[in-house]
Design an enzyme around this catalytic site. Sequence first.
Site, PDB file in Angstrom:
ATOM      1  N   GLU A 189       9.211  -4.471  10.237  1.00 27.67           N
ATOM      2  CA  GLU A 189       9.581  -3.126   9.760  1.00 27.67           C
ATOM      3  C   GLU A 189      10.198  -2.292  10.877  1.00 27.67           C
ATOM      4  OE1 GLU A 189       6.777  -1.180   7.209  1.00 27.67           O
ATOM      5  OE2 GLU A 189       7.929   0.693   7.206  1.00 27.67           O
ATOM      6  N   ASP A 206      -1.012  -6.149  -0.412  1.00 26.11           N
ATOM      7  CA  ASP A 206      -1.415  -5.592   0.883  1.00 26.11           C
ATOM      8  C   ASP A 206      -2.920  -5.404   0.994  1.00 26.11           C
ATOM      9  OD1 ASP A 206       0.752  -5.245   2.546  1.00 26.11           O
ATOM     10  OD2 ASP A 206       1.217  -3.221   1.848  1.00 26.11           O
ATOM     11  N   ASP A 249       0.836  -1.204   0.000  1.00 28.89           N
ATOM     12  CA  ASP A 249       0.000   0.000   0.000  1.00 28.89           C
ATOM     13  C   ASP A 249       0.874   1.259   0.000  1.00 28.89           C
ATOM     14  OD1 ASP A 249       0.863  -0.278   2.597  1.00 28.89           O
ATOM     15  OD2 ASP A 249      -1.126  -0.157   3.524  1.00 28.89           O
ATOM     16  N   SER A 250       2.204   1.071   0.065  1.00 28.00           N
ATOM     17  CA  SER A 250       3.122   2.184  -0.153  1.00 28.00           C
ATOM     18  C   SER A 250       2.905   2.769  -1.549  1.00 28.00           C
ATOM     19  CB  SER A 250       4.575   1.719  -0.013  1.00 28.00           C
ATOM     20  OG  SER A 250       4.807   0.581  -0.823  1.00 28.00           O
ATOM     21  N   GLU A 263      -1.258  -5.805   8.443  1.00 23.62           N
ATOM     22  CA  GLU A 263      -0.466  -5.296   9.567  1.00 23.62           C
ATOM     23  C   GLU A 263      -1.103  -5.667  10.901  1.00 23.62           C
ATOM     24  OE1 GLU A 263       0.173  -1.065   9.167  1.00 23.62           O
ATOM     25  OE2 GLU A 263       0.979  -1.283   7.133  1.00 23.62           O
ATOM     26  N   LYS A 290      -1.060  -9.552   2.564  1.00 22.19           N
ATOM     27  CA  LYS A 290      -0.307  -9.128   3.752  1.00 22.19           C
ATOM     28  C   LYS A 290      -1.182  -8.177   4.549  1.00 22.19           C
ATOM     29  CE  LYS A 290       3.386  -6.143   3.575  1.00 22.19           C
ATOM     30  NZ  LYS A 290       2.908  -5.004   4.353  1.00 22.19           N
TER      31      LYS A 290
HETATM   32  O1  KIV Z   1       3.571  -1.175   1.614  1.00 21.81           O
HETATM   33  C1  KIV Z   1       4.742  -1.568   1.633  1.00 21.81           C
HETATM   34  O2  KIV Z   1       5.560  -1.256   0.764  1.00 21.81           O
HETATM   35  C2  KIV Z   1       5.153  -2.418   2.747  1.00 21.81           C
HETATM   36  C3  KIV Z   1       6.615  -2.667   2.919  1.00 21.81           C
HETATM   37  C4  KIV Z   1       7.224  -1.445   3.452  1.00 21.81           C
HETATM   38  C5  KIV Z   1       6.884  -3.854   3.753  1.00 21.81           C
HETATM   39  O3  KIV Z   1       4.342  -2.857   3.493  1.00 21.81           O
END
Ligand code: KIV
Length: 277
Positions: free
Chosen positions: A180, A82, A43-44, A113, A111
């Site tokens: 992280e 994510d 989600d970055s 969190e 993924k």
């Molecule tokens: O969203 C992302 O890029 C991430 C990484 C920083 C692990 O979750």
Amino acid sequence: MPKSVRDILSMKNSKKITVLTAYDYTTAQLCDKAGIDILLVGDSGGMVMLGYENTIPVTMEQMCFFTEAVARGRQNAMLVADLPFMSYQASKSQAIENSGKLIKAGADAVKLEGGLEVKDTVRAIVEVGIPVMGHIGFQPQTTTLQEGYKIQAKTKDAAVKLIEAAKALEEAGAFSIALEMVTKEVSKIISNSIKIPTIGIGSGPDCDGQVLVFHDVLGLYEKIKPKFAKRYLELSGEIVKAITSYKNDVVSGKFPASEHSFSMDKLELERLKKEVE
Ligand code: KIV
């Protein structure tokens, strides 16, 4: 054939796992060609592709859009996507439904969190057959709201909490865990205390694998430059240089040259000239 969960699990204690984020077709193709093991549609992408301040505004629709493009570009890498903020916190059925959407968009795993508070959610997603990567330590979706960017597990109590979270995620069925901005000593302890691989970002050399954001590795994102993100190129400067040359060539008439243009048949041209004259 894309790498499977079994392939990734078998790498623990034998070969470091390489992970890079990807959000589009071309990038996915390049990372795949370089032999990256896992492409993470993080989600970055909300920050580096869409210009948000943080990952909080990212929607499921945007994550599915990125995931579909990356799925078209990869061949061998596993694709993990994510679950964005508030796409899994409301209920287990919400988490299952949204995980399913990412899988239908082309992901092999999702993924999310969180530590102890998401273990039942992880178990519920795994039970319907969807592999899950956990994500503990600095959690961009919530830690930014509470305390900003901060190294995690600096004290004994914080470290114990994180080790317990990693064990709970493993027990719930996660196949790997992203760590992280966790102190390197604690990352080592976690990596040695669980059987599933840890994937570190800013968490030292003893994780079972490493992940970085594509735009950081290539020097494309200028807003935030984390200490842990090694920049292998400074591409943004090179790109601006190339675009400036293009602009100057267009203004001066140097581009397009004859090799960039198409010609008509001479006879046809003569006939055309006669007609328009
Ligand atoms: O969203 C992302 O890029 C991430 C990484 C920083 C692990 O979750």
